[in-house]
Enzyme design. Structure first.
Site, PDB file in Angstrom:
ATOM      1  N   SER A 130       4.811  -6.931  -1.584  1.00 11.78           N
ATOM      2  CA  SER A 130       4.352  -7.083  -0.209  1.00 11.78           C
ATOM      3  C   SER A 130       5.005  -8.305   0.425  1.00 11.78           C
ATOM      4  O   SER A 130       5.124  -9.354  -0.217  1.00 11.78           O
ATOM      5  CB  SER A 130       2.824  -7.244  -0.187  1.00 11.78           C
ATOM      6  OG  SER A 130       2.370  -7.601   1.095  1.00 11.78           O
ATOM      7  N   CYS A 165      -9.083  -5.575   1.621  1.00  7.81           N
ATOM      8  CA  CYS A 165      -8.983  -4.119   1.750  1.00  7.81           C
ATOM      9  C   CYS A 165     -10.353  -3.459   1.723  1.00  7.81           C
ATOM     10  O   CYS A 165     -10.499  -2.307   2.118  1.00  7.81           O
ATOM     11  CB  CYS A 165      -8.128  -3.546   0.616  1.00  7.81           C
ATOM     12  SG  CYS A 165      -8.873  -3.712  -1.015  1.00  7.81           S
ATOM     13  N   THR A 173      13.396   4.575  10.333  1.00  4.57           N
ATOM     14  CA  THR A 173      14.267   3.493  10.791  1.00  4.57           C
ATOM     15  C   THR A 173      13.810   2.170  10.194  1.00  4.57           C
ATOM     16  O   THR A 173      12.628   1.810  10.289  1.00  4.57           O
ATOM     17  CB  THR A 173      14.239   3.403  12.328  1.00  4.57           C
ATOM     18  OG1 THR A 173      14.688   4.642  12.875  1.00  4.57           O
ATOM     19  CG2 THR A 173      15.142   2.278  12.814  1.00  4.57           C
ATOM     20  N   GLN A 175       0.206  -9.570  -5.651  1.00  2.00           N
ATOM     21  CA  GLN A 175      -0.369 -10.908  -5.797  1.00  2.00           C
ATOM     22  C   GLN A 175       0.393 -11.776  -6.791  1.00  2.00           C
ATOM     23  O   GLN A 175       0.072 -12.951  -6.962  1.00  2.00           O
ATOM     24  CB  GLN A 175      -1.830 -10.799  -6.245  1.00  2.00           C
ATOM     25  CG  GLN A 175      -2.759 -10.232  -5.208  1.00  2.00           C
ATOM     26  CD  GLN A 175      -3.038 -11.198  -4.061  1.00  2.00           C
ATOM     27  OE1 GLN A 175      -2.675 -12.372  -4.104  1.00  2.00           O
ATOM     28  NE2 GLN A 175      -3.700 -10.709  -3.022  1.00  2.00           N
ATOM     29  N   THR A 200       0.832  -1.209   0.000  1.00  2.76           N
ATOM     30  CA  THR A 200       0.000   0.000   0.000  1.00  2.76           C
ATOM     31  C   THR A 200       0.861   1.251   0.000  1.00  2.76           C
ATOM     32  O   THR A 200       0.643   2.182  -0.787  1.00  2.76           O
ATOM     33  CB  THR A 200      -0.952   0.002   1.206  1.00  2.76           C
ATOM     34  OG1 THR A 200      -1.910  -1.055   1.054  1.00  2.76           O
ATOM     35  CG2 THR A 200      -1.687   1.333   1.323  1.00  2.76           C
TER      36      THR A 200
END
Length: 382
Positions: A201, A326, A241, A181, A76
């Site tokens: 992701s 989502c 960080t 995906q 995202t």
């Protein structure tokens, strides 16, 4: 309480045990817990080395240079960084995307529309793909970016992005692809696909949640403006960080995905076939998407005469979904299914079943039998 059979791998995957074991080494006092940006002591150097090793592992899966990998908190954020960062500072900018992209792309483009950016929203083909001709017809002199997903998260349909990338490269238009995906489920090569920006992701590939990456092409350099400021980390594109343990986990997960890709695809294909074979005696079942040109782990089905909500309630021994995680807070029918031409009634009768690394033949056979039983029962009481 009995643990349900998990068939929602498209929403998230469990962390592979070997990934979790590797992550632990970068969390505890006797491990490498230092800040990767600390250059004054060994724990910082060791953490930085671990981060760079993971960068190579992620880059290797998509055939990129490690210097082209920018760490983010997930796909995202990677989508937001790519789209907003590419458009920032461009006057009279125009974007092309489709109506069935992930919400991370849709909502970002809608936000940009409110900022004065012009967006063309493509209608997908009935199988959920976007054609080269559709993109060509939408291009303008002021088009700066095209954003399309490689694999649709609700349908499993694969869009052939390479021809699109080739045309856009010739015209000097940036090409952003959401591959959340796709990674670990099909070969992904940013060079042959001629992609400029690609979102990844960790938790879709048996890595941890809360970590992802954005591929940013270096040759020639693609310039995007940072959206998070505060230290100039990640070549000035994303400050903050770095979570060493999560990054190490994502790297390990991507390395495993690369070494086992061919075998995993074969296993998922076999599970899919077994699952569908178990439904052959059930009438009124429609496949949403397409039979070929898709990843094997996602199956989206509509059941005539049965509401998806009622079916999910009846399938209490299965963990499945009616669409993208989502958008799960919405009671509206899937915008993806409506986008490919299904009526509201048809969309409200659809469920997504997705398999993964830890799915078994026994589980998918049980799932099929449960679906046949519950659908039959619900239809009998109409």
């Amino acid at each position: 309480m009995k643990k349900p059979v998990y068939l929602d791998y498209a929403a998230t995957t469990p962390v592979d045990p070997s990934v979790a074991n590797e992550m632990i080494k970068y969390l505890t006092p006797d491990g490498v817990f230092g800040n990767p940006a600390s250059r004054s002591h060994a724990l910082g150097w060791q953490a930085e080395a671990a981060v760079e090793a993971a960068r190579k592992q992620v880059a290797s899966l998509i055939h990129a240079d490690p210097r082209e990998i920018v760490w983010t908190s997930g796909a995202t954020e990677a989508d937001n960084l790519a789209i907003k960062g590419a458009v920032a500072g461009r006057e009279n900018a125009h974007i092309v995307t489709s109506k069935i992209e992930h919400k991370a792309v849709l909502d970002t483009c809608k936000w940009l529309e409110h900022q004065g950016v012009d967006v063309t929203w493509l209608d997908p083909e009935p199988d959920g793909s976007i054609s080269l001709q559709q993109v060509l017809d939408a291009l303008r002199d002021n088009t700066v970016l095209v954003s399309l997903m490689l694999v649709n998260n609700e349908l499993g349909t694969v869009t052939d992005v390479a021809p699109i990338g080739s045309v856009l490269r010739e015209r000097g238009i940036l090409f952003h692809v959401d591959a959340a995906q796709a990674a670990g489920k099909m070969p992904v090569d940013v060079t042959s696909m001629q992609v400029d920006l690609l979102a990844l992701s960790g938790h879709k590939v048996y890595g941890p949640k809360g970590v992802g990456a954005l591929y940013v092409r270096r040759s020639p350099d693609v310039r995007i403006e940072a959206q998070i400021h505060g230290g100039g980390h990640e070549r000035g594109m994303r400050s903050g960080t770095l979570p060493t343990h999560q990054i190490v986990g994502m790297g390990r997960a991507f390395a495993m995905a690369q070494s086992g890709l061919e075998q995993e695809v074969q296993v998922l294909e076999s599970l899919r076939e077994k699952f569908l074979a178990g439904l052959e005696g059930l009438d009124g079942v429609s496949l949403n998407g397409r039979e070929s040109g898709r990843v094997p782990g996602i199956v989206n089905l509509s059941f005539d005469g049965v509401e998806a909500e009622s079916l999910m309630l009846g399938l209490r021994d299965l963990a499945v979904s009616s669409g993208s995680a989502c958008a799960s807070a919405s009671i509206e029918p899937s915008y993806v299914l409506r986008g490919i031409g299904l009526s509201e009634e048809q969309a409200n009768r659809a469920l997504r079943f997705s398999f993964g690394r830890f799915s078994t033949e026994e589980e998918v056979a049980f799932a099929s039998s449960q679906i046949v039983e519950v659908v039959g029962r619900l239809r009998s009481v109409r």
